[in-house]
Design a protein around this motif. Sequence first.
Motif, PDB file in Angstrom:
ATOM      1  N   PRO D 106       1.663  11.404   1.936  1.00 24.01           N
ATOM      2  CA  PRO D 106       2.908  11.392   2.353  1.00 24.01           C
ATOM      3  C   PRO D 106       3.571  11.838   0.550  1.00 24.01           C
ATOM      4  CG  PRO D 106       1.705   9.160   1.974  1.00 24.01           C
ATOM      5  CD  PRO D 106       0.161  10.623   1.954  1.00 24.01           C
ATOM      6  N   GLU D 107       4.501  11.769   0.506  1.00 22.44           N
ATOM      7  CA  GLU D 107       5.541  11.565  -0.971  1.00 22.44           C
ATOM      8  C   GLU D 107       5.627  10.594  -1.233  1.00 22.44           C
ATOM      9  OE1 GLU D 107       7.749  15.038  -2.273  1.00 22.44           O
ATOM     10  OE2 GLU D 107       8.337  13.642  -3.687  1.00 22.44           O
ATOM     11  N   TYR D 108       5.047   9.801  -2.353  1.00 18.42           N
ATOM     12  CA  TYR D 108       5.561   9.013  -3.594  1.00 18.42           C
ATOM     13  C   TYR D 108       5.625   8.788  -4.861  1.00 18.42           C
ATOM     14  CZ  TYR D 108       2.956   5.866   0.506  1.00 18.42           C
ATOM     15  OH  TYR D 108       2.306   5.311   1.628  1.00 18.42           O
ATOM     16  N   ASN D 109       6.993   8.982  -5.028  1.00 18.37           N
ATOM     17  CA  ASN D 109       7.578   8.921  -5.900  1.00 18.37           C
ATOM     18  C   ASN D 109       7.048  10.699  -7.028  1.00 18.37           C
ATOM     19  OD1 ASN D 109       8.663   6.788  -7.098  1.00 18.37           O
ATOM     20  ND2 ASN D 109       7.092   5.842  -7.360  1.00 18.37           N
ATOM     21  N   HIS D 110       7.394  11.718  -6.121  1.00 21.69           N
ATOM     22  CA  HIS D 110       7.059  13.297  -6.504  1.00 21.69           C
ATOM     23  C   HIS D 110       5.611  13.035  -6.259  1.00 21.69           C
ATOM     24  CE1 HIS D 110       9.792  16.273  -8.583  1.00 21.69           C
ATOM     25  NE2 HIS D 110       8.514  16.391  -8.525  1.00 21.69           N
ATOM     26  N   SER D 111       4.958  12.435  -5.871  1.00 24.37           N
ATOM     27  CA  SER D 111       3.699  12.730  -6.374  1.00 24.37           C
ATOM     28  C   SER D 111       2.541  12.430  -5.162  1.00 24.37           C
ATOM     29  CB  SER D 111       2.692  12.858  -7.723  1.00 24.37           C
ATOM     30  OG  SER D 111       1.751  12.981  -7.787  1.00 24.37           O
ATOM     31  N   PHE D 112       0.717  12.113  -4.595  1.00 21.43           N
ATOM     32  CA  PHE D 112       1.160  12.002  -4.084  1.00 21.43           C
ATOM     33  C   PHE D 112       0.287  10.298  -4.433  1.00 21.43           C
ATOM     34  CE2 PHE D 112      -1.719  14.470  -6.728  1.00 21.43           C
ATOM     35  CZ  PHE D 112      -1.746  13.078  -7.722  1.00 21.43           C
ATOM     36  N   PRO D 113      -0.105   9.209  -3.557  1.00 24.34           N
ATOM     37  CA  PRO D 113      -0.759   8.190  -3.393  1.00 24.34           C
ATOM     38  C   PRO D 113      -1.567   7.967  -4.053  1.00 24.34           C
ATOM     39  CG  PRO D 113      -0.464   8.504  -0.887  1.00 24.34           C
ATOM     40  CD  PRO D 113      -0.729   9.806  -1.680  1.00 24.34           C
ATOM     41  N   GLY D 114      -1.702   6.559  -5.014  1.00 25.08           N
ATOM     42  CA  GLY D 114      -3.242   7.051  -5.758  1.00 25.08           C
ATOM     43  C   GLY D 114      -3.878   6.936  -5.279  1.00 25.08           C
ATOM     44  N   ALA D 115      -4.276   6.460  -4.031  1.00 28.62           N
ATOM     45  CA  ALA D 115      -5.527   6.398  -3.244  1.00 28.62           C
ATOM     46  C   ALA D 115      -6.100   7.488  -3.125  1.00 28.62           C
ATOM     47  CB  ALA D 115      -5.557   5.621  -1.869  1.00 28.62           C
ATOM     48  N   MET D 116      -5.130   8.735  -2.397  1.00 29.01           N
ATOM     49  CA  MET D 116      -5.839   9.487  -2.845  1.00 29.01           C
ATOM     50  C   MET D 116      -6.422  10.368  -3.308  1.00 29.01           C
ATOM     51  SD  MET D 116      -3.454  12.781  -0.193  1.00 29.01           S
ATOM     52  CE  MET D 116      -4.180  12.882   0.951  1.00 29.01           C
ATOM     53  N   LYS D 117      -5.660  10.239  -5.075  1.00 26.65           N
ATOM     54  CA  LYS D 117      -6.615  10.733  -5.900  1.00 26.65           C
ATOM     55  C   LYS D 117      -7.559  10.730  -6.120  1.00 26.65           C
ATOM     56  CE  LYS D 117      -6.385  12.793  -9.777  1.00 26.65           C
ATOM     57  NZ  LYS D 117      -7.439  12.550 -10.551  1.00 26.65           N
ATOM     58  N   THR D 118      -7.961   8.828  -6.087  1.00 24.45           N
ATOM     59  CA  THR D 118      -9.528   7.487  -6.383  1.00 24.45           C
ATOM     60  C   THR D 118     -10.583   8.049  -5.314  1.00 24.45           C
ATOM     61  OG1 THR D 118      -8.248   6.251  -6.850  1.00 24.45           O
ATOM     62  CG2 THR D 118     -10.030   5.745  -6.280  1.00 24.45           C
ATOM     63  N   ALA D 119      -9.756   9.086  -3.772  1.00 24.23           N
ATOM     64  CA  ALA D 119     -10.641   9.588  -3.038  1.00 24.23           C
ATOM     65  C   ALA D 119     -11.410  10.572  -3.073  1.00 24.23           C
ATOM     66  CB  ALA D 119     -10.132   9.410  -1.509  1.00 24.23           C
ATOM     67  N   PHE D 134      -2.192  21.690   3.316  1.00 24.24           N
ATOM     68  CA  PHE D 134      -1.127  20.372   3.314  1.00 24.24           C
ATOM     69  C   PHE D 134      -1.084  20.542   4.590  1.00 24.24           C
ATOM     70  CE2 PHE D 134      -2.556  21.653  -1.241  1.00 24.24           C
ATOM     71  CZ  PHE D 134      -3.347  20.259  -1.599  1.00 24.24           C
ATOM     72  N   VAL D 135      -0.595  19.015   5.310  1.00 26.46           N
ATOM     73  CA  VAL D 135       0.381  18.523   6.195  1.00 26.46           C
ATOM     74  C   VAL D 135       1.283  17.298   5.373  1.00 26.46           C
ATOM     75  CG1 VAL D 135       1.073  17.847   8.411  1.00 26.46           C
ATOM     76  CG2 VAL D 135      -0.677  19.443   8.226  1.00 26.46           C
ATOM     77  N   ALA D 136       2.578  17.320   4.827  1.00 27.22           N
ATOM     78  CA  ALA D 136       3.049  16.424   3.867  1.00 27.22           C
ATOM     79  C   ALA D 136       4.332  16.084   4.633  1.00 27.22           C
ATOM     80  CB  ALA D 136       3.714  16.972   2.673  1.00 27.22           C
ATOM     81  N   TYR D 137       4.514  14.838   4.119  1.00 27.67           N
ATOM     82  CA  TYR D 137       5.501  14.187   4.397  1.00 27.67           C
ATOM     83  C   TYR D 137       6.660  13.118   3.772  1.00 27.67           C
ATOM     84  CZ  TYR D 137       2.715  10.405   6.136  1.00 27.67           C
ATOM     85  OH  TYR D 137       2.069   9.539   5.561  1.00 27.67           O
ATOM     86  N   THR D 165       1.743  25.626   4.593  1.00 33.06           N
ATOM     87  CA  THR D 165       1.666  24.275   4.767  1.00 33.06           C
ATOM     88  C   THR D 165       3.463  23.900   5.544  1.00 33.06           C
ATOM     89  OG1 THR D 165       3.805  24.410   3.059  1.00 33.06           O
ATOM     90  CG2 THR D 165       1.759  23.647   1.902  1.00 33.06           C
ATOM     91  N   VAL D 166       3.673  22.759   6.200  1.00 30.22           N
ATOM     92  CA  VAL D 166       3.235  22.037   7.150  1.00 30.22           C
ATOM     93  C   VAL D 166       4.623  21.002   6.494  1.00 30.22           C
ATOM     94  CG1 VAL D 166       3.975  20.857   9.585  1.00 30.22           C
ATOM     95  CG2 VAL D 166       2.091  22.806   9.170  1.00 30.22           C
ATOM     96  N   GLY D 167       5.593  20.560   6.620  1.00 28.34           N
ATOM     97  CA  GLY D 167       6.306  19.852   5.969  1.00 28.34           C
ATOM     98  C   GLY D 167       6.920  19.100   6.641  1.00 28.34           C
ATOM     99  N   PHE D 168       7.619  17.889   6.747  1.00 26.62           N
ATOM    100  CA  PHE D 168       8.351  16.875   7.487  1.00 26.62           C
ATOM    101  C   PHE D 168       8.954  15.608   6.232  1.00 26.62           C
ATOM    102  CE2 PHE D 168       4.736  17.379   9.639  1.00 26.62           C
ATOM    103  CZ  PHE D 168       5.223  17.811  11.211  1.00 26.62           C
ATOM    104  N   PRO D 169      10.503  15.958   6.834  1.00 28.42           N
ATOM    105  CA  PRO D 169      11.304  15.682   5.583  1.00 28.42           C
ATOM    106  C   PRO D 169      11.485  13.855   5.743  1.00 28.42           C
ATOM    107  CG  PRO D 169      12.628  16.286   7.205  1.00 28.42           C
ATOM    108  CD  PRO D 169      10.954  16.452   7.512  1.00 28.42           C
ATOM    109  N   ASP D 170      11.569  13.781   7.401  1.00 31.05           N
ATOM    110  CA  ASP D 170      11.020  11.964   7.380  1.00 31.05           C
ATOM    111  C   ASP D 170      10.266  11.999   8.598  1.00 31.05           C
ATOM    112  OD1 ASP D 170      11.700   9.444   7.924  1.00 31.05           O
ATOM    113  OD2 ASP D 170      13.911   9.616   7.557  1.00 31.05           O
ATOM    114  N   VAL D 171       9.280  11.366   8.271  1.00 34.57           N
ATOM    115  CA  VAL D 171       8.874  11.305  10.182  1.00 34.57           C
ATOM    116  C   VAL D 171       8.625  10.633  11.713  1.00 34.57           C
ATOM    117  CG1 VAL D 171       6.070  10.654  10.792  1.00 34.57           C
ATOM    118  CG2 VAL D 171       6.124  12.690   8.884  1.00 34.57           C
ATOM    119  N   ASP D 172       9.434   9.166  10.430  1.00 33.45           N
ATOM    120  CA  ASP D 172       9.740   7.923  11.450  1.00 33.45           C
ATOM    121  C   ASP D 172      11.414   8.820  12.342  1.00 33.45           C
ATOM    122  OD1 ASP D 172       7.956   6.585  10.969  1.00 33.45           O
ATOM    123  OD2 ASP D 172       9.628   5.258   8.390  1.00 33.45           O
TER     124      ASP D 172
END
Lengths: 220, 220, 220, 220
Positions: D106-119, D134-137, D165-172
Motif C-alpha cells: 500500500p501507499e501511506y503518505n507517499h511511501s511504504f508502510p514502516g513494517a515493510m521497511k523493517t522487514a 511491484f503490485v501497489a495500491y 508495475t500493477v497499480g490500483f488507485p483504490d482497492v476497495d
Amino acid sequence: MSAEAVPVSGAAYSPNAARQIPGDGLTEPLRLAVIVGGARDGTSGPVVAEWFASRARKRADLDVDVLDLAQAWLPDQPHDRAAVPGAVRDLGHWLAAADAFVLVTPEYNHSFPGAMKTAIDWFCDEWQAKPVGFVAYGGSACGLRAVDQLRLVFADLHAVTLADTVGFPDVDNCALHEGHHEAAEALLDRLTWWGEALRVARARQPYDMPCPAKGDPDEH
Amino acid sequence: MSAEAVPVSGAAYSPNAARQIPGDGLTEPLRLAVIVGGARDGTSGPVVAEWFASRARKRADLDVDVLDLAQAWLPDQPHDRAAVPGAVRDLGHWLAAADAFVLVTPEYNHSFPGAMKTAIDWFCDEWQAKPVGFVAYGGSACGLRAVDQLRLVFADLHAVTLADTVGFPDVDNCALHEGHHEAAEALLDRLTWWGEALRVARARQPYDMPCPAKGDPDEH
Amino acid sequence: MSAEAVPVSGAAYSPNAARQIPGDGLTEPLRLAVIVGGARDGTSGPVVAEWFASRARKRADLDVDVLDLAQAWLPDQPHDRAAVPGAVRDLGHWLAAADAFVLVTPEYNHSFPGAMKTAIDWFCDEWQAKPVGFVAYGGSACGLRAVDQLRLVFADLHAVTLADTVGFPDVDNCALHEGHHEAAEALLDRLTWWGEALRVARARQPYDMPCPAKGDPDEH
Amino acid sequence: MSAEAVPVSGAAYSPNAARQIPGDGLTEPLRLAVIVGGARDGTSGPVVAEWFASRARKRADLDVDVLDLAQAWLPDQPHDRAAVPGAVRDLGHWLAAADAFVLVTPEYNHSFPGAMKTAIDWFCDEWQAKPVGFVAYGGSACGLRAVDQLRLVFADLHAVTLADTVGFPDVDNCALHEGHHEAAEALLDRLTWWGEALRVARARQPYDMPCPAKGDPDEH
C-alpha cells in the motif's frame, strides 16, 4: 575498438564506423560506454571521466568508449522520434553497441543537468536490459542525489542501476585518494558481473519491450 | 499587470517593463506565475497551462502570468552565472516578481524534461521562500513522478512544494472532468494560503540565503 | 516548558501537562520538537539529538523538547485512526504543540527506519503547515538519502522541509568538528524563519486541510 | 514446493522444510515470492496478493509462494544482526530460496508502510542480484510513489526493480478490469526474463557482495 577516447562528433564517429566495430560476440570484451554529463561550460566532467576510463582500460575484459554529450550537440527536443536528427543517430550507434554504461554526472540543485536528461530521453532500446553505473560529483552528498533521480529514470527505461558508486564532494579541490580508486574498482567489478549476465541473457532471449519507431528525416 | 497571457520573449517583456509592474505591495493580489514546461514540439503544455490559468484569473486575489519556457530560449549552460545572457535576465524579472509558482510539466521517462531543469538551474533567489504547485501530465502516474523529482529540486532551492496537485494521465484523450476542476481549485486555495504566508514573512524579514552574483555580460 | 530533555512516556508527559504548556502565543519562543528516529537498539540517535538540542537551547527564541520514538512505544498499526491508542495520543499532544520539528534519523538501506515511518503515519494535522529540518547520519551520503525520502513523505503531509541539513557519515568514529556546528546553526536560523512565518500564518488563517477524526478507544 | 499459499509462521515453514524445497536447479521453475506488505489491520493486501498469485500459478515456469509479513511477526529492531531472532531466520529461508520477488504494497503518505521497511532491513544477501516487481495500491498515484521509494531501497540492496508495475488507485471500490490483468501478465513476463537471466548468472559466478554475518541467538 581501440582504447582511445572516442570523439563524439565528426568523422571518427560515423554510423558506418560504428557498425564495423566488433564487440557483439559473447567472447569479446564487454563494451563499456562512459558518458560525460553534458554541461558545456565546465571541465570537471571530462577530467573525472578520463580518470575513470583510464582505470577501466586496464582491464582485459572491458573495451572502453568515452562519449562526451557536450560534443554530441543533441537538439533539445526529445520526443519527436519520427524524425531523428543525425546527431542523435550518430550517438545512438555507440549506445546501442555498449553492453554497460557509466554516467559521469554533476549535481545541480539536487539533480542532474537538463542536458543529460535530454540526451537520455532521445533513446529507448539502447538502454534496455543493460547495467548503468555512476560517477558523480558536487554538492554536500557527493552528487549522489543526482544519481538517485537518475536511478528512477533508468528504472523506467528497463536498465539496472548499480548500488556501487563513486562520488566526489568537490572535484576542483579534491586530490584523488585511495578510497576513490577502490570505489572505482568495485564499480568496475560489479559492472562486469551485470554486463556479462545481461549480455548472455539478451543473446539467449531478446528483451521484448517495444520502443517507438525511429524515422530518418533524410528519407522523408 | 493585466490578466492576459504574457509573451515571454519580445518587447512586451523587457526588463524595464517588468520593473514597473506593480504587485509587490502586501495589499496587492498575489502574483502567480504559471510556467509551461519547455518541450518545444508539443502543444499539450500550453493547452493545460491556459486551462489552469483561466481558472486562476477568476480569483480576485491572484494576478496571473503565463511564462512559456519554449519561447524563452534559455541557453543550455546553466552555471556560468558571472555572465547571464539577456534571455535569462528577461525571464528572471518575471520570476522575481512572482509570489507563487505553478509548473505545468509533462513526464518523460519518470522525470521532467531536460529543458525544464535547465530553466530552473538558471535561477536561485527567484525561487526562495515561495510556494510551488504542479499541474502534471503523462505516464501511468499522471505525471506525478516528474513532480516528485521536482519536489526535491525545489527543496534544495528553499521553496515549498504543495501536496495538492493536478494530474492528467493522457492529455490528448482526456476531456476535462469535474475532478480536475476541483483539484485545480484546491491547488489555488493552497497556493493562496502559502503565497500570502510567505509574502508577509519575506516583508517582515528577508530570506537570508545568499545566491551567486549575477554578472551582466554587456557590462564586461 | 523547561529546556530539559523530555521523557516521552510516563507521568511527565500527560495530556494535561501538555495542554498547560505555554508557547502557543505569538510572542512566546517557538516550540521546537527534536524527534529521535526510532531504532531501539542503538545509541547514536539520542547522542546526536542531545548534541543538536543543546545548541538549540542556547537560543532565546526556541523552546526545545526532545521526543525519543524508541520510548514512545507506538503500535505498528498506523491506520485505524478510529481507535487511537494512548501512546499515540500522548505523543500527539507534544507534536501538536510544536511550531517546528527536527528529525534525527539514521539511514538504513538508502532510507529511514521503518519505526520512524510508523510514527509519522500515526499523525496528520500535527505536521501541517510547519517546518521540518533534518539531522541525519549513516551511509556514504551522510544520511541524506533517508532525508530525501522523508522530504516526499512530509510534502504529502503539507509540511515544508528545509534545504539546510546536518549530516554525519559515521557517528561512531566522528569527532564533531566545526563544520557540523556551523551547519547546526544554519539549520536553526532557517527553522526559526520558517517556524515564525508559519506560526503567524496559522494564527491569521488556520490551515484548512481536513484529517481523519481520531477516536478515543477508552470512550467506546 | 506446492502452489498453495504458504503460512509464514508455524510448523509448515520451518528451516528444515525450507531447505528441502527444490527449485535451485536451473531447469526447475523459477521460485517467485509474493510478499504482502505488512499492515496488520487491513485486508486489501492479502486480497490483492492472492489475485496476483493466482495468475502467476497458471504459468508452468513459476513456482509461487505467498509470504504475508503481517504473519511473520518480525521484531522492530532491524540492525542487530549478530543475534537474529527465529522469526527472521524462518522468513529468511523463503527469501533466500526465491529467484524473484513481487512486493504487494500500500501507499501511506507517499511511501511504504514502516513494517515493510523493517522487514526489508532484516535481510541482505537474500535480495541480491534478483528482480523485484511491484503490485501497489492507494493514493492518487496508484501506490506508485511507494514503489519509487522502494526502488531506491532495493537499488542499495543490489536488486533490480522492474519498470512494469500493477497499480490500483483504490482497492476497495475497484473491480478488477482487463487493464490490470494485462499489466499483471506483462509484469510476470518481465519477471521471468530477469529471474532466469540472473539465476543463470548467479550459478555461473556468485554475486560477490558481502553481508554482515548472521548470528544465532540460540547458540550463544
